[in-house]
Design a protein around this motif. Structure first.
Motif, PDB file in Angstrom:
ATOM      1  N   LYS A 159       0.893  -1.125   0.201  1.00 62.19           N
ATOM      2  CA  LYS A 159      -0.112  -0.004  -0.247  1.00 62.19           C
ATOM      3  C   LYS A 159       0.597   1.036  -0.263  1.00 62.19           C
ATOM      4  N   VAL A 160       1.943   0.775   0.759  1.00 59.51           N
ATOM      5  CA  VAL A 160       2.832   2.447   0.493  1.00 59.51           C
ATOM      6  C   VAL A 160       3.511   2.327  -0.669  1.00 59.51           C
ATOM      7  N   ARG A 161       4.214   1.424  -1.362  1.00 64.56           N
ATOM      8  CA  ARG A 161       4.672   1.314  -2.952  1.00 64.56           C
ATOM      9  C   ARG A 161       3.025   1.824  -3.470  1.00 64.56           C
ATOM     10  N   TYR A 162       2.042   1.977  -3.022  1.00 59.83           N
ATOM     11  CA  TYR A 162       1.062   1.960  -4.386  1.00 59.83           C
ATOM     12  C   TYR A 162       0.849   3.968  -3.436  1.00 59.83           C
ATOM     13  N   LEU A 163       0.762   3.928  -2.695  1.00 57.26           N
ATOM     14  CA  LEU A 163       1.015   5.517  -2.574  1.00 57.26           C
ATOM     15  C   LEU A 163       1.259   6.385  -3.533  1.00 57.26           C
ATOM     16  N   ILE A 164       3.330   6.188  -3.120  1.00 56.15           N
ATOM     17  CA  ILE A 164       4.507   6.947  -4.079  1.00 56.15           C
ATOM     18  C   ILE A 164       3.842   6.756  -4.870  1.00 56.15           C
ATOM     19  N   GLU A 165       3.585   5.710  -5.645  1.00 55.86           N
ATOM     20  CA  GLU A 165       3.850   5.100  -7.086  1.00 55.86           C
ATOM     21  C   GLU A 165       2.592   6.757  -7.787  1.00 55.86           C
ATOM     22  N   ARG A 166       1.371   6.157  -6.999  1.00 57.38           N
ATOM     23  CA  ARG A 166       0.416   7.823  -7.550  1.00 57.38           C
ATOM     24  C   ARG A 166       0.836   9.104  -7.383  1.00 57.38           C
ATOM     25  N   LEU A 167       1.757   9.190  -6.064  1.00 58.96           N
ATOM     26  CA  LEU A 167       2.195  10.806  -6.060  1.00 58.96           C
ATOM     27  C   LEU A 167       2.783  11.070  -7.523  1.00 58.96           C
ATOM     28  N   ASN A 168       3.958  10.609  -7.368  1.00 57.43           N
ATOM     29  CA  ASN A 168       4.944  10.456  -8.575  1.00 57.43           C
ATOM     30  C   ASN A 168       4.348  10.716  -9.620  1.00 57.43           C
ATOM     31  N   ASN A 169       3.367   9.876 -10.109  1.00 55.43           N
ATOM     32  CA  ASN A 169       2.814   9.892 -11.449  1.00 55.43           C
ATOM     33  C   ASN A 169       2.078  10.995 -11.369  1.00 55.43           C
ATOM     34  N   ARG A 170       1.139  10.860 -10.647  1.00 55.20           N
ATOM     35  CA  ARG A 170       0.355  12.896 -10.478  1.00 55.20           C
ATOM     36  C   ARG A 170       1.982  14.017 -11.208  1.00 55.20           C
ATOM     37  N   CYS A 171       3.187  13.380  -9.828  1.00 55.88           N
ATOM     38  CA  CYS A 171       4.053  14.922 -10.137  1.00 55.88           C
ATOM     39  C   CYS A 171       4.662  14.591 -11.983  1.00 55.88           C
ATOM     40  N   ILE A 172       4.562  13.815 -12.534  1.00 54.90           N
ATOM     41  CA  ILE A 172       5.252  13.564 -13.268  1.00 54.90           C
ATOM     42  C   ILE A 172       4.329  13.743 -14.577  1.00 54.90           C
ATOM     43  N   SER A 173       3.033  13.654 -14.468  1.00 64.43           N
ATOM     44  CA  SER A 173       2.133  14.119 -15.806  1.00 64.43           C
ATOM     45  C   SER A 173       1.447  14.785 -15.463  1.00 64.43           C
ATOM     46  N   ASN A 174       2.117  16.477 -14.730  1.00 62.65           N
ATOM     47  CA  ASN A 174       2.436  17.524 -14.180  1.00 62.65           C
ATOM     48  C   ASN A 174       3.746  18.296 -14.930  1.00 62.65           C
ATOM     49  N   ASN A 175       4.479  17.589 -15.698  1.00 63.31           N
ATOM     50  CA  ASN A 175       6.236  17.684 -16.190  1.00 63.31           C
ATOM     51  C   ASN A 175       6.954  18.024 -14.560  1.00 63.31           C
ATOM     52  N   LEU A 176       6.671  17.223 -13.722  1.00 67.27           N
ATOM     53  CA  LEU A 176       7.533  17.715 -12.693  1.00 67.27           C
ATOM     54  C   LEU A 176       8.632  16.515 -12.258  1.00 67.27           C
ATOM     55  N   PRO A 177       9.376  16.393 -11.516  1.00 65.15           N
ATOM     56  CA  PRO A 177      10.234  15.896 -10.756  1.00 65.15           C
ATOM     57  C   PRO A 177       9.717  15.026 -10.466  1.00 65.15           C
ATOM     58  N   PRO A 178       9.725  13.256  -9.923  1.00 65.47           N
ATOM     59  CA  PRO A 178       8.769  12.721  -8.903  1.00 65.47           C
ATOM     60  C   PRO A 178       9.492  13.164  -7.010  1.00 65.47           C
ATOM     61  N   VAL A 179       8.276  13.293  -6.094  1.00 62.63           N
ATOM     62  CA  VAL A 179       8.481  14.051  -4.943  1.00 62.63           C
ATOM     63  C   VAL A 179       9.745  12.532  -4.440  1.00 62.63           C
ATOM     64  N   ILE A 180       9.160  11.384  -4.333  1.00 64.02           N
ATOM     65  CA  ILE A 180      10.020  10.524  -3.735  1.00 64.02           C
ATOM     66  C   ILE A 180      10.884   9.527  -5.076  1.00 64.02           C
ATOM     67  N   ILE A 181      12.410   9.955  -4.327  1.00 60.76           N
ATOM     68  CA  ILE A 181      12.988   8.503  -4.939  1.00 60.76           C
ATOM     69  C   ILE A 181      13.531   7.324  -4.114  1.00 60.76           C
ATOM     70  N   SER A 182      14.320   6.156  -4.457  1.00 63.15           N
ATOM     71  CA  SER A 182      14.475   5.158  -4.228  1.00 63.15           C
ATOM     72  C   SER A 182      16.279   5.005  -4.383  1.00 63.15           C
ATOM     73  N   ASP A 183      16.786   4.600  -3.160  1.00 66.96           N
ATOM     74  CA  ASP A 183      17.667   4.045  -3.970  1.00 66.96           C
ATOM     75  C   ASP A 183      18.262   2.440  -4.104  1.00 66.96           C
ATOM     76  N   LYS A 184      19.070   2.003  -4.618  1.00 73.52           N
ATOM     77  CA  LYS A 184      19.510   0.363  -4.830  1.00 73.52           C
ATOM     78  C   LYS A 184      19.570  -0.461  -3.927  1.00 73.52           C
ATOM     79  N   TYR A 185      19.027  -0.072  -2.478  1.00 79.24           N
ATOM     80  CA  TYR A 185      18.077  -0.989  -1.503  1.00 79.24           C
ATOM     81  C   TYR A 185      16.832  -1.060  -1.258  1.00 79.24           C
ATOM     82  N   GLY A 186      16.085   0.166  -2.116  1.00 75.75           N
ATOM     83  CA  GLY A 186      14.729   0.088  -2.474  1.00 75.75           C
ATOM     84  C   GLY A 186      14.975   1.414  -1.084  1.00 75.75           C
TER      85      GLY A 186
END
Length: 693
Positions: free
Chosen positions: A652-679
């Motif tokens: 559910k947290v993953r879905y929450l993050i994806e949903r937020l990031n996708n809205r940002c990207i659709s508005n030509n913005l960078p994602p709010v939250i990023i992940s490192d190689k360890y997740g």
């Protein structure tokens, strides 16, 4: 014994990620009432409409979930099911809807017209009804998915299609709603495949008023069709009733509460011949009905322990003592049941160095709220070994209440009162200052308990934020010694008594004791400090009731008249922190601490407003997500989920993050939250740079 399992055990009291149909709810649930004919489970299972009332963490969702399992049991083979005492032999279909899960995605469209918000809300609501009807627990028992797909789903899809078409909502909004509903239902294995029809525009829909009227009419008629279809379906499966569990009702705005009341509760549930019974979970004072008669049509089930166990007619001491004893028994049972469920090789008496003292202290600092108990014991388990000492419990309690009184308290004020944070936070500053000064400069023999106070009934509404943040608790009623000097009493001669959280008293070294005789003194009347404004005169005197003089219906400052023999008018002033500086009746250290907390919180709120200006409107969980990563970066989804007020599993947290990031990207913005190689997740520096420009 595994320390990690002990931590997990206490964490389960903070919240659970178990599915609603999971039998583990039976293991988790402890009924606060032990009389089999008067338990809260018995009350909610009665064939009437119920209102489950309690602050956050009191166990409302747990009760609804336990009742849901009871309804599922009634759908099993009656011969095999031996115990149907709560359903009285009737077959009851449970439908569970978490309204917060509907409002959170709806909130991101908060700038739309009211009728569009209704469309969005109802679309998500219908999708959740579909998900609940198809839940694994129900489908295993009824095997009715094909029938649902043939009839009910067509009506649900038809309504969503009608109200999300371009005649009513912007195309992009309609596409977003449908895409999210399809994705959510597909991930659960029973997709609602919706296609928005292309409808020729009509001149009759040219105005917002016309659109709103037609949308509401469409929703009302379509809901009637869906409800009638469900009635026929229930008859086919020989189901006697359907209980609709509406969780988190207070988390949706007033307009949506009233929309559900008008178009669902009043129309399809409340009529006497209805087979649908509503079971609503609400916060005290945070629900509004327009036409429903709460006392006649809704059976109230109160979970706050003073309301549940107390009897105000028996007097303050007797009522509170009786309520406290029963609450302590509940806390012990709650902890014992969790220890048994997690198969921990430990007796309750071995958990604490002084079990009786620990239980009493937990009551006074957790206010008998299971979620608070879980937070405190989890904190102990992470830092200390068993048996926990009293100092361990006190330290964990103080740490938890500091979180409540800083971030949670101030955010709650901001959510309720918007930009009026300073004037409402000032009530807490004045409260702690007044409590501290009660014994200052006095001989020890003259000291009085500082933990309890009372206010007039006209002030009670201003106490809800303090109660909601677990800083104070209403425990009963008293009659003051000098009734004529009491302030803001209203019609009743009784006044509400409150107690400060024990952890606050210990942190501030306040004397903690309930002396029901001493507290009747008017020095414990704190009514005048809880208003979000003050009475002042033109010479900046802060006026209390004793300092006001009236002449021909006009209020004047008594201090000015005494000093200068002049009449100076009294006015109302909204409180700001600057008004409290250098005042002798205000503890400046408390003021400094609260100002710091407010500054941090308002900085976050400012960040949210800047994000909103970028056309990305945040839901409450998304705000909380950003807040968590602001103060603590590089967290895994699982760890983030455990830190949320309403805990989530990692998916559910993953879905929450994806949903937020996708809205940002659709508005030509960078994602709010990023992940490192360890997740591990962190806030995106590139997004922060945009906010700073």
């Amino acid at each position: 014994m595994s320390k990690n399992i002990l931590i997990e055990c206490f964490n389960s009291m903070v919240g659970t990620t178990a599915e609603i149909y999971d039998d583990s709810w039976i293991d988790y649930f402890v009924d606060p009432l032990d009389d089999k004919n008067k338990t809260v489970l018995h009350k909610i299972m009665l064939p009437n409409h119920s209102l489950v009332i309690g602050r956050r963490g009191t166990g409302k969702s747990c009760l609804l979930s336990r009742a849901y399992i009871e309804c599922l049991s009634s759908l099993k083979d009656k011969v095999k099911k031996k115990n149907l005492m709560f359903t009285k032999g009737k077959r009851i279909l449970p439908v569970y809807i978490n309204l917060k899960e509907i409002w959170d995605p709806t909130a991101i469209f908060g700038d739309k017209a009211p009728y569009i918000r209704k469309i969005i809300f109802m679309s998500y609501f219908l999708s959740k009804v579909w998900i609940s009807l198809n839940s694994e627990g129900i489908d295993k028992l009824l095997n009715w998915r094909n029938k649902l797909s043939n009839k009910t789903s067509k009506k649900i899809k038809s309504l969503i299609q009608k109200i999300t078409n371009p005649e009513f909502v912007p195309t992009s909004t309609g596409v977003t709603i449908i895409k999210e509903i399809e994705t959510d239902t597909k991930n659960r294995g029973f997709e609602l495949n919706i296609t928005s029809p292309s409808i020729k525009r009509s001149s009759i829909l040219s105005t917002t008023k016309n659109k709103s009227t037609i949308v509401e009419s469409t929703i009302i008629s379509s809901i009637s069709e869906i409800m009638n279809e469900l009635v026929n379906l229930l008859k086919d499966y020989k189901i006697d009733m359907a209980y609709i569990f509406l969780d988190e009702f207070s988390e949706i705005p007033d307009e949506q509460q009233q929309f559900l009341e008008k178009n669902l509760l009043s129309t399809h549930f409340i009529p006497q011949d209805s087979i649908f019974k509503a079971k609503l979970a609400v916060y005290p004072g945070q629900y509004k009905f327009i036409s429903l008669d709460e006392s006649r049509e809704l059976n109230a089930i109160k979970l706050d322990f003073v309301e549940l166990y107390g009897d105000f007619g028996k007097g303050l001491s007797s009522s509170y003592k009786n309520a406290s004893n029963k609450a302590i028994e509940f806390t012990k049972s709650l902890i014992e049941k969790r220890l048994n469920h997690y198969q921990l090789d430990i007796e309750f008496k071995d958990l604490f160095e002084k079990p009786d003292d620990a239980l009493e202290y937990l009551l006074l600092t957790s206010m008998n709220i299971p979620r608070n108990i879980g937070h405190i014991l989890q904190n102990c388990a992470e830092k200390r070994d068993i048996p926990f000492k009293m100092s361990d419990i006190k330290g964990a309690s103080i740490e938890y209440i500091e979180k409540c009184q800083s971030r949670d308290f101030i955010r709650k004020i901001s959510n309720i009162y918007g930009g009026r944070v300073e004037e409402h936070t000032a009530s807490y500053i004045k409260l702690i200052s007044k409590v501290r000064f009660q014994n200052e400069g006095k001989k020890r023999s003259e000291w009085v308990p500082q933990s309890h106070f009372w206010v007039g009934s006209l002030i009670t509404e201003y106490m809800s934020v303090l109660e909601g943040a677990f800083l104070v608790l209403r425990i009963g009623l008293i009659t003051p010694k000098k009734q004529e000097l009491a302030k803001y009493g209203g019609i009743s001669k009784k006044f509400d008594v409150y107690v400060l959280n024990r952890a606050i008293c210990d942190r501030e070294n306040f004397m903690f004791e309930l002396d029901s005789e001493k507290i009747r003194g008017n020095r414990f009347d704190y009514s005048d400090i809880f208003f979000p404004y003050e009475l002042v005169c033109e010479n900046n005197h802060v006026i209390t009731g004793d300092d006001i003089m009236e002449f021909k219906g006009v209020r004047y400052c008594g201090k000015c008249f005494t000093e200068t023999d002049k009449r100076t008018k009294v006015i109302e002033r909204k409180i700001e922190f600057s008004h409290l500086e250098d005042r002798s009746d205000i503890d400046q250290d408390v003021l400094k601490e609260v100002k710091k907390n407010v500054k941090q919180t308002m900085s976050l709120i400012s960040k949210f407003e800047k994000i909103k200006e970028l056309n990305v409107i945040l839901s409450e969980p998304e705000k909380e997500l950003i807040e968590i990563l602001t103060y603590e970066s590089k967290l895994r989804n699982k760890d983030i989920g455990l830190k949320l007020t309403e805990i989530m599993n990692y998916s559910k947290v993953r879905y929450l993050i994806e949903r937020l990031n996708n809205r940002c990207i659709s508005n030509n913005l960078p994602p709010v939250i990023i992940s490192d190689k360890y997740g591990k997740k962190t806030l995106n520096p590139n997004f922060n740079k945009i906010l700073e420009t």
